[in-house]
Design a protein around this motif. Sequence first.
Motif, PDB file in Angstrom:
ATOM      1  N   THR A 188     -11.372 -24.639 -30.460  1.00  0.00           N
ATOM      2  CA  THR A 188     -10.876 -23.493 -29.703  1.00  0.00           C
ATOM      3  C   THR A 188     -11.439 -23.493 -28.287  1.00  0.00           C
ATOM      4  OG1 THR A 188     -10.672 -22.189 -31.728  1.00  0.00           O
ATOM      5  CG2 THR A 188     -10.737 -20.982 -29.642  1.00  0.00           C
ATOM      6  N   GLU A 189     -12.746 -23.766 -28.170  1.00  0.00           N
ATOM      7  CA  GLU A 189     -13.408 -23.743 -26.863  1.00  0.00           C
ATOM      8  C   GLU A 189     -12.846 -24.791 -25.909  1.00  0.00           C
ATOM      9  OE1 GLU A 189     -17.878 -24.582 -24.970  1.00  0.00           O
ATOM     10  OE2 GLU A 189     -17.620 -24.326 -27.137  1.00  0.00           O
ATOM     11  N   HIS A 190     -12.586 -25.995 -26.425  1.00  0.00           N
ATOM     12  CA  HIS A 190     -12.139 -27.096 -25.568  1.00  0.00           C
ATOM     13  C   HIS A 190     -10.611 -27.221 -25.519  1.00  0.00           C
ATOM     14  CE1 HIS A 190     -16.167 -28.797 -24.887  1.00  0.00           C
ATOM     15  NE2 HIS A 190     -16.425 -28.443 -26.135  1.00  0.00           N
ATOM     16  N   GLY A 191      -9.877 -26.414 -26.277  1.00  0.00           N
ATOM     17  CA  GLY A 191      -8.427 -26.497 -26.273  1.00  0.00           C
ATOM     18  C   GLY A 191      -7.905 -27.792 -26.859  1.00  0.00           C
ATOM     19  N   ILE A 192      -8.604 -28.312 -27.869  1.00  0.00           N
ATOM     20  CA  ILE A 192      -8.254 -29.591 -28.484  1.00  0.00           C
ATOM     21  C   ILE A 192      -7.298 -29.355 -29.643  1.00  0.00           C
ATOM     22  CG2 ILE A 192      -9.177 -31.611 -29.697  1.00  0.00           C
ATOM     23  CD1 ILE A 192     -11.855 -31.045 -28.301  1.00  0.00           C
ATOM     24  N   ALA A 193      -6.325 -30.241 -29.825  1.00  0.00           N
ATOM     25  CA  ALA A 193      -5.472 -30.204 -31.007  1.00  0.00           C
ATOM     26  C   ALA A 193      -6.259 -30.762 -32.196  1.00  0.00           C
ATOM     27  CB  ALA A 193      -4.206 -31.027 -30.774  1.00  0.00           C
ATOM     28  N   LEU A 194      -6.051 -30.183 -33.366  1.00  0.00           N
ATOM     29  CA  LEU A 194      -6.794 -30.581 -34.562  1.00  0.00           C
ATOM     30  C   LEU A 194      -5.842 -30.880 -35.702  1.00  0.00           C
ATOM     31  CD1 LEU A 194      -9.500 -30.787 -36.245  1.00  0.00           C
ATOM     32  CD2 LEU A 194      -9.165 -28.359 -36.761  1.00  0.00           C
ATOM     33  N   MET A 195      -6.082 -32.001 -36.373  1.00  0.00           N
ATOM     34  CA  MET A 195      -5.406 -32.323 -37.626  1.00  0.00           C
ATOM     35  C   MET A 195      -6.504 -32.488 -38.669  1.00  0.00           C
ATOM     36  SD  MET A 195      -2.886 -35.545 -38.436  1.00  0.00           S
ATOM     37  CE  MET A 195      -2.317 -35.908 -40.095  1.00  0.00           C
ATOM     38  N   MET A 196      -6.588 -31.545 -39.599  1.00  0.00           N
ATOM     39  CA  MET A 196      -7.652 -31.572 -40.597  1.00  0.00           C
ATOM     40  C   MET A 196      -7.076 -31.887 -41.966  1.00  0.00           C
ATOM     41  SD  MET A 196     -10.465 -28.675 -41.710  1.00  0.00           S
ATOM     42  CE  MET A 196     -11.438 -28.881 -40.216  1.00  0.00           C
ATOM     43  N   ILE A 197      -7.717 -32.829 -42.657  1.00  0.00           N
ATOM     44  CA  ILE A 197      -7.269 -33.271 -43.968  1.00  0.00           C
ATOM     45  C   ILE A 197      -8.265 -32.806 -45.015  1.00  0.00           C
ATOM     46  CG2 ILE A 197      -6.866 -35.312 -45.400  1.00  0.00           C
ATOM     47  CD1 ILE A 197      -5.982 -36.713 -42.800  1.00  0.00           C
ATOM     48  N   SER A 198      -7.756 -32.233 -46.105  1.00  0.00           N
ATOM     49  CA  SER A 198      -8.633 -31.763 -47.173  1.00  0.00           C
ATOM     50  C   SER A 198      -7.818 -31.559 -48.438  1.00  0.00           C
ATOM     51  CB  SER A 198      -9.314 -30.451 -46.774  1.00  0.00           C
ATOM     52  OG  SER A 198     -10.117 -29.954 -47.825  1.00  0.00           O
ATOM     53  N   HIS A 199      -8.503 -31.563 -49.582  1.00  0.00           N
ATOM     54  CA  HIS A 199      -7.861 -31.193 -50.840  1.00  0.00           C
ATOM     55  C   HIS A 199      -8.013 -29.699 -51.090  1.00  0.00           C
ATOM     56  CE1 HIS A 199     -12.112 -31.808 -51.738  1.00  0.00           C
ATOM     57  NE2 HIS A 199     -11.950 -30.885 -52.663  1.00  0.00           N
ATOM     58  N   ASP A 200      -8.782 -29.023 -50.242  1.00  0.00           N
ATOM     59  CA  ASP A 200      -9.136 -27.619 -50.431  1.00  0.00           C
ATOM     60  C   ASP A 200      -8.244 -26.732 -49.563  1.00  0.00           C
ATOM     61  OD1 ASP A 200     -10.351 -25.106 -50.493  1.00  0.00           O
ATOM     62  OD2 ASP A 200     -12.361 -25.967 -50.759  1.00  0.00           O
ATOM     63  N   LEU A 201      -7.256 -26.082 -50.187  1.00  0.00           N
ATOM     64  CA  LEU A 201      -6.330 -25.240 -49.430  1.00  0.00           C
ATOM     65  C   LEU A 201      -7.027 -24.055 -48.790  1.00  0.00           C
ATOM     66  CD1 LEU A 201      -4.089 -26.885 -50.908  1.00  0.00           C
ATOM     67  CD2 LEU A 201      -2.789 -24.750 -51.013  1.00  0.00           C
ATOM     68  N   SER A 202      -8.051 -23.516 -49.434  1.00  0.00           N
ATOM     69  CA  SER A 202      -8.734 -22.355 -48.882  1.00  0.00           C
ATOM     70  C   SER A 202      -9.422 -22.704 -47.566  1.00  0.00           C
ATOM     71  CB  SER A 202      -9.748 -21.794 -49.883  1.00  0.00           C
ATOM     72  OG  SER A 202     -10.755 -22.739 -50.180  1.00  0.00           O
ATOM     73  N   VAL A 203     -10.006 -23.898 -47.480  1.00  0.00           N
ATOM     74  CA  VAL A 203     -10.634 -24.354 -46.240  1.00  0.00           C
ATOM     75  C   VAL A 203      -9.599 -24.453 -45.130  1.00  0.00           C
ATOM     76  CG1 VAL A 203     -11.636 -26.386 -45.120  1.00  0.00           C
ATOM     77  CG2 VAL A 203     -12.607 -25.538 -47.256  1.00  0.00           C
ATOM     78  N   LEU A 204      -8.459 -25.045 -45.428  1.00  0.00           N
ATOM     79  CA  LEU A 204      -7.421 -25.235 -44.422  1.00  0.00           C
ATOM     80  C   LEU A 204      -6.797 -23.899 -44.011  1.00  0.00           C
ATOM     81  CD1 LEU A 204      -5.696 -28.434 -45.864  1.00  0.00           C
ATOM     82  CD2 LEU A 204      -7.412 -28.277 -44.057  1.00  0.00           C
ATOM     83  N   ALA A 205      -6.663 -22.978 -44.966  1.00  0.00           N
ATOM     84  CA  ALA A 205      -6.092 -21.673 -44.643  1.00  0.00           C
ATOM     85  C   ALA A 205      -6.988 -20.902 -43.688  1.00  0.00           C
ATOM     86  CB  ALA A 205      -5.856 -20.867 -45.922  1.00  0.00           C
ATOM     87  N   ASP A 206      -8.307 -21.083 -43.817  1.00  0.00           N
ATOM     88  CA  ASP A 206      -9.255 -20.386 -42.945  1.00  0.00           C
ATOM     89  C   ASP A 206      -9.376 -21.039 -41.569  1.00  0.00           C
ATOM     90  OD1 ASP A 206      -9.882 -18.419 -44.732  1.00  0.00           O
ATOM     91  OD2 ASP A 206     -11.619 -19.448 -45.561  1.00  0.00           O
TER      92      ASP A 206
END
Length: 345
Positions: free
Chosen positions: A200-218
């Motif tokens: 958020t601070e640097h305005g970077i695009a993020l692609m995050m991979i996980s098996h944990d939907l709760s982590v990704l939802a947050d």
Amino acid sequence: MNHLQISDLTVAYRVGGHTVPAVRGVDLTVPAGGKLGVAGESGCGKSTVALAVLRLLPANATVTGRVLLDGEDVLTMRWGRLRAVRWAGASIVFQGAMHSLNAVHRVGDQITEPILLHGKGAITPAVAERRAGDLLEQVGLPAHQAAAYPHELSGGQRQRVMIAMALACEPRLIIADEPTTALDVMIQAQILRLIDGLVTEHGIALMMISHDLSVLADTCDRLAVMYAGRVVEEGPARTVFATAVHPYAAALGAAFPTVGDPAARRAPRGLAGDPPDPAQLEGGCSFCPRCPRAVAECARVDPALRPAGPDRAAACILVPPGGPSPRSLRASAAEVPAAPEGRRR
């Protein structure tokens, strides 16, 4: 403007004289400053997609489609241009920092290396060292930790070093592949807050991979759920997590127990079996053998992604084009079977 646009990406591996499909026609978009989560069980193709973005796949992989970074197709770049894009255009935070860091080099040297290489002589070693110290402080480590070797740091500290390395050349996209694997819950939460804050601070695009939907939802704005090499549902992250329309996405969401709910503890929900072997995919919907809602047509029709409500899509013939009603969503969640005794944790 879309910083990353993946169109009709297919990846197949040549194994023992056979071609094994790992990714099958994936379309994903990450806008500048956006955060996309990619979820699914192991073997669903998530990491293969991540590695394909920067052409880090092994030699036995065949890749087709387009992977556009700021409008440039990574898959057709010359090696010189590709080397310039890696680190500076996009970087990856791999899972398992101990295996990704060089055990015989100090972590500070590993952070300064890409800075010096991409600086092309314009940056002195002294400036690179100061930059490495600043990066370590940004990720919550004292600058003097640059003199440490990886084995002298804890798992959470090593993961912070990996994030500092990913930020070293000020990329416009960071790919985080299971960045909190094997970390305890408290450290996991710290790392996730760190990544979210830095992006958020640097305005970077993020692609995050996980098996944990709760982590990704947050953490993410949007969520794509993959199964057997394909995206089966995509939409706003919190919406997909709370009211998934595809039966597989609903099963992933239902697999997380509610803290303090005795019923969730006594009867954990989940799916029996495992994702299909990519080498033995048959016709019809790949999720059909495990789907609690499957009908006869599911064994014959391989559905493509289609609109399934406002700003979301799903690949399921049982989902009406306008999306299901809230009542049917609650009924679908109730249909997810409890995990068999042998598979409960």
